[in-house]
Design a protein around this motif. Structure first.
Motif, PDB file in Angstrom:
ATOM      1  N   UNK A   1     -17.698  64.695  37.780  1.00  0.00           N
ATOM      2  CA  UNK A   1     -18.072  64.510  39.193  1.00  0.00           C
ATOM      3  C   UNK A   1     -19.317  63.631  39.300  1.00  0.00           C
ATOM      4  N   UNK A   2     -20.244  63.816  38.358  1.00  0.00           N
ATOM      5  CA  UNK A   2     -21.420  62.934  38.339  1.00  0.00           C
ATOM      6  C   UNK A   2     -21.022  61.499  37.999  1.00  0.00           C
ATOM      7  N   UNK A   3     -20.030  61.338  37.139  1.00  0.00           N
ATOM      8  CA  UNK A   3     -19.510  60.008  36.831  1.00  0.00           C
ATOM      9  C   UNK A   3     -18.844  59.391  38.059  1.00  0.00           C
ATOM     10  N   UNK A   4     -18.175  60.224  38.856  1.00  0.00           N
ATOM     11  CA  UNK A   4     -17.589  59.741  40.107  1.00  0.00           C
ATOM     12  C   UNK A   4     -18.653  59.232  41.065  1.00  0.00           C
ATOM     13  N   UNK A   5     -19.800  59.916  41.094  1.00  0.00           N
ATOM     14  CA  UNK A   5     -20.909  59.446  41.941  1.00  0.00           C
ATOM     15  C   UNK A   5     -21.406  58.075  41.470  1.00  0.00           C
ATOM     16  N   UNK A   6     -21.474  57.879  40.151  1.00  0.00           N
ATOM     17  CA  UNK A   6     -21.895  56.574  39.601  1.00  0.00           C
ATOM     18  C   UNK A   6     -20.904  55.494  40.013  1.00  0.00           C
TER      19      UNK A   6
ATOM     20  N   UNK B   1     -14.607  52.631  44.456  1.00  0.00           N
ATOM     21  CA  UNK B   1     -14.321  53.761  45.331  1.00  0.00           C
ATOM     22  C   UNK B   1     -13.055  54.512  44.897  1.00  0.00           C
ATOM     23  N   UNK B   2     -12.014  53.783  44.527  1.00  0.00           N
ATOM     24  CA  UNK B   2     -10.747  54.438  44.164  1.00  0.00           C
ATOM     25  C   UNK B   2     -10.919  55.322  42.927  1.00  0.00           C
ATOM     26  N   UNK B   3     -11.636  54.821  41.920  1.00  0.00           N
ATOM     27  CA  UNK B   3     -11.861  55.607  40.715  1.00  0.00           C
ATOM     28  C   UNK B   3     -12.695  56.849  41.023  1.00  0.00           C
ATOM     29  N   UNK B   4     -13.711  56.688  41.870  1.00  0.00           N
ATOM     30  CA  UNK B   4     -14.562  57.820  42.244  1.00  0.00           C
ATOM     31  C   UNK B   4     -13.751  58.878  42.987  1.00  0.00           C
ATOM     32  N   UNK B   5     -12.936  58.447  43.925  1.00  0.00           N
ATOM     33  CA  UNK B   5     -12.119  59.385  44.717  1.00  0.00           C
ATOM     34  C   UNK B   5     -11.145  60.150  43.827  1.00  0.00           C
ATOM     35  N   UNK B   6     -10.565  59.473  42.858  1.00  0.00           N
ATOM     36  CA  UNK B   6      -9.620  60.124  41.953  1.00  0.00           C
ATOM     37  C   UNK B   6     -10.321  61.194  41.109  1.00  0.00           C
TER      38      UNK B   6
ATOM     39  N   UNK C   1      -9.271  65.215  41.436  1.00  0.00           N
ATOM     40  CA  UNK C   1      -8.709  65.887  40.255  1.00  0.00           C
ATOM     41  C   UNK C   1      -9.583  67.044  39.789  1.00  0.00           C
ATOM     42  N   UNK C   2     -10.901  66.896  39.853  1.00  0.00           N
ATOM     43  CA  UNK C   2     -11.794  67.967  39.399  1.00  0.00           C
ATOM     44  C   UNK C   2     -11.916  69.088  40.427  1.00  0.00           C
ATOM     45  N   UNK C   3     -11.719  68.779  41.709  1.00  0.00           N
ATOM     46  CA  UNK C   3     -11.715  69.840  42.712  1.00  0.00           C
ATOM     47  C   UNK C   3     -10.468  70.715  42.604  1.00  0.00           C
ATOM     48  N   UNK C   4      -9.405  70.181  42.016  1.00  0.00           N
ATOM     49  CA  UNK C   4      -8.190  70.981  41.824  1.00  0.00           C
ATOM     50  C   UNK C   4      -8.364  72.017  40.723  1.00  0.00           C
ATOM     51  N   UNK C   5      -9.333  71.805  39.814  1.00  0.00           N
ATOM     52  CA  UNK C   5      -9.601  72.790  38.764  1.00  0.00           C
ATOM     53  C   UNK C   5     -10.228  74.047  39.372  1.00  0.00           C
ATOM     54  N   UNK C   6     -10.155  75.144  38.639  1.00  0.00           N
ATOM     55  CA  UNK C   6     -10.677  76.428  39.131  1.00  0.00           C
ATOM     56  C   UNK C   6     -12.181  76.492  38.862  1.00  0.00           C
ATOM     57  N   UNK C   7     -12.946  75.835  39.728  1.00  0.00           N
ATOM     58  CA  UNK C   7     -14.396  75.777  39.549  1.00  0.00           C
ATOM     59  C   UNK C   7     -15.056  77.027  40.109  1.00  0.00           C
TER      60      UNK C   7
ATOM     61  N   UNK D   1     -16.359  63.153  48.939  1.00  0.00           N
ATOM     62  CA  UNK D   1     -15.009  62.779  49.411  1.00  0.00           C
ATOM     63  C   UNK D   1     -15.032  62.475  50.907  1.00  0.00           C
ATOM     64  N   UNK D   2     -15.784  63.273  51.680  1.00  0.00           N
ATOM     65  CA  UNK D   2     -15.914  63.028  53.123  1.00  0.00           C
ATOM     66  C   UNK D   2     -16.563  61.668  53.371  1.00  0.00           C
ATOM     67  N   UNK D   3     -17.545  61.308  52.545  1.00  0.00           N
ATOM     68  CA  UNK D   3     -18.190  59.985  52.679  1.00  0.00           C
ATOM     69  C   UNK D   3     -17.201  58.858  52.415  1.00  0.00           C
TER      70      UNK D   3
END
Length: 655
Positions: free
Chosen positions: A227-232, A239-244, A248-254, A267-269
């Motif tokens: 998720x931190x890599x997505x922010x980078x 944007x597409x790579x960050x959104x993906x 995908x990580x929000x689908x995991x059981x965090x 994601x809202x941004x």
């Protein structure tokens, strides 16, 4: 057996049980054993301490706090335990008070707790100072953990002080590597941060695979890094790579609420005014009440601003107003952003005057330019171009910034006021000449000004702009050539002097490969076929009879029909075929039977009543338009072929 001996026996047996349960991690049983000891001997400190520790291990912090408050005689011996209970109960202020009330010298573990409490209270400088002191004096196996916490504190400190020390920091564990990547992100070095996060992901996977962790658990642990890599990626514009990565990580059981909130907010941004239903679900996750104790105020205030903007997008006027008020109450430094969002909210609801007045009444020294630009934008939306231009002109020194100058000239040209646009450029040129500002790159401004003045027939003003542009780019000969062209219209001597600085044709053609140009030109030119030229007609070989004129062939007169009478008027239907002329009578075929309309014995006046062919034609016409139907359909005529003579003879023979 006396009471004293029985009491000592129960205490000794319960302490043995307590020791055995604590070694096995059975804290519920430890709690029961400690209660039995305290029931016999209420002042037994060791049993009381074991009871407090078992309550901490069972996460019963409020119960432990009440028990400690009821027994103040043990306070000086249990300062760390009481402060830790307040810290875990999300009461950092009370935890700090407990530590400061202690009269005895604080040990290392209490100092570390104090540093962590100060970090939670966002007193980062004091926290970092304590960690530096502990690292210097402590000598145990927890050095990497202390360095990890120190780097976490440094992320929220002044970045200018940390930039020089980032390279010297450790990154031998994946926690240290992750915090180093966070420091690089804060300093704006996103490419290096991406490399560190990749390295961190590799180290984390290796450690977890050594512990024989399942793939699902590894993915949950790596979610923070990804998720931190997505922010980078998002900061780099990918944007597409960050959104993906976020999705995908929000689908995991965090289990980490803070991590889910950060990813949902990002994601809202990305969605902005699209996918509003998905953004609404994500914003609910980001606005969890428990985040007050999980995220620092820096992140929570950004989530609050995004919530206000999101409510503006979905036309929730009242909710947007509440979000703006909450921002004003909790974060005064974001009052400008809240005011702008509130003004846009009013403008969207049809209250344009109130929105503009709200922005005009907003007084802030640092962000006044931002407020004025917002007012100008609202006036432009209302098509009040002259009012918008006045605001941009009355910005003081900011009105001479290249972006604002470009906006002003564009607006005046759109209105059709070229004279005022010229004056804007002239004022800007004079301002920068007088003040001699060197920090701003004005090359684009001078170039646009020169082109604009040349188009409008002001070569002298254009020459001034080109001179300023030439000072910054002395080696650019194109600018010199433009200056020569401009000066040639009003100062020819100066144009001649400047033309000597231009390179000669021989210098320009030194590096030109003539053969390659010829090959390129021959391959690109399309030759058309020309008619063959006879050698007699070539120039230089005149023929003897060239003076003679070529004979022209005369057109032959058309033949007239026999018995042609020039005085008679020709038949207007002479070009039509015979069967289309008015006097043509078609021969009736006797073999075809006439169509009988009506039954036998019907009167001739009733023939039209029983003729259904016209009703069929009317039904087709009134069917309405369709994509594949002819608007004026006709009933096709059936062509009846006559029988051949041979076939007719055979039928007669059979009869």
């Amino acid at each position: 057996m006396t009471e004293k001996t029985a009491k000592e026996k129960t205490i000794s047996t319960q302490y043995a049980e307590l020791n055995r349960f604590s070694q096995n991690g059975e804290y519920e049983r430890v709690l029961k054993a400690a209660n039995k000891i305290l029931g016999v001997a209420p002042q037994e400190f060791l049993a009381f301490q074991c009871k407090i520790v078992s309550l901490i291990q069972l996460s019963k912090f409020e119960e432990a706090i009440t028990l400690l408050n009821k027994n103040p005689q043990f306070f000086q011996y249990l300062v760390f335990e009481k402060a830790y209970c307040y810290y875990r109960a999300n009461k950092p202020e009370d935890a700090l008070k407990v530590i400061e009330q202690s009269e005895e010298e604080i040990d290392f573990r209490t100092k570390e707790l104090r540093a962590q409490v100060l970090y939670r209270l966002e007193k980062f400088d004091e926290s970092a100072q304590i960690y530096h002191e502990i690292i210097k004096n402590a000598d145990d196996d927890y050095e990497d953990e202390r360095y990890t916490n120190l780097m976490a504190v440094m992320v929220y400190m002044d970045t200018e002080e940390n930039e020089s020390n980032i390279e010297d920091l450790r990154d031998n564990t994946y926690e240290l590597c992750y915090n180093k990547a966070c420091l690089l992100i804060e300093s704006g070095n996103y490419s290096e941060a991406e490399k560190k996060l990749r390295q961190c992901e590799k180290l984390c996977r290796e450690v977890l695979e050594e512990d024989e962790t399942t793939e699902e658990e590894i993915d949950i642990e790596l979610a923070l890094i990804r998720i931190q890599l997505g922010f980078v990626y998002q900061k780099q514009g990918r944007i597409k790579e960050a959104h993906q990565l976020y999705v995908t990580n929000l689908k995991a059981k965090l289990d980490d609420i803070a991590l889910m909130a950060v990813a949902s907010n990002n994601v809202v941004c990305i969605n902005k005014d699209q996918n509003l239903f998905d953004s609404k679900k994500k914003m609910k996750v980001a606005l969890n009440d428990a985040l007050v104790y999980k995220l620092p105020s820096k992140q929570r205030k950004y989530i609050a601003v995004n919530n206000a903007i999101f409510n503006y997008y979905i036309n929730q006027i009242d909710q947007c107003e509440k979000a703006c008020k909450m921002i004003d109450e909790n974060w005064s430094e974001l009052s400008i952003q809240a005011t702008v969002i509130r003004a846009l909210n009013l403008f969207k609801s049809g209250k344009a005057k109130e929105a503009i007045n709200l922005l005009k009444n907003c007084k802030s020294e640092g962000d006044q330019l931002y407020i004025n630009l917002c007012i100008a934008q609202l006036l432009l939306i209302e098509a009040r171009l002259h009012n918008s231009c006045k605001i941009l002109e009355n910005l003081g020194e900011n009105s001479y910034k290249p972006g604002i100058v470009g906006a002003l000239t564009t607006l005046y040209l759109g209105i059709g006021d070229e004279e005022t646009a010229l004056k804007v450029f002239e004022k800007t040129v004079e301002f920068y000449k007088k003040n001699k500002i060197k920090d701003v790159d004005l090359s684009s401004l001078w170039r646009q000004a020169a082109e604009f003045h040349i188009r409008n027939g002001h070569p002298q003003v254009a020459a001034n702009s080109l001179e300023e542009l030439l000072r910054a780019n002395k080696e650019d000969k194109k600018i010199t050539a433009q200056l020569v062209l401009a000066c040639s219209q009003f100062d020819k001597e100066r144009a001649l002097k400047l033309s000597k600085e231009l390179p000669t044709i021989s210098e320009l053609s030194k590096e030109v490969d003539v053969e390659s140009l010829q090959t390129i030109s021959s391959s690109t030119i399309n030759y058309k076929k020309s008619p063959a030229v006879k050698p007699e007609s070539l120039p230089g070989t005149p023929r003897e009879d060239s003076a003679k004129k070529t004979k022209k062939h005369k057109k032959r007169k058309g033949k007239l029909p026999k018995n042609y009478d020039a005085s008679a008027q020709p038949d207007p239907e002479r070009w039509l075929p015979k069967y289309e002329r008015t006097g043509y009578r078609k021969k009736r075929d006797r073999r075809l039977k006439e169509v009988i309309k009506g039954s036998q014995g019907t009167a001739s006046g009733q023939a039209e009543q029983y003729d259904f062919s016209k009703y069929v034609e009317e039904a087709i016409d009134s069917a309405g338009p369709a994509a594949s139907v002819d608007p004026s359909p006709k009933i096709a005529k059936v062509q009846q072929h006559p029988q051949k003579k041979g076939q007719q003879k055979r039928k007669n023979k059979r009869r």
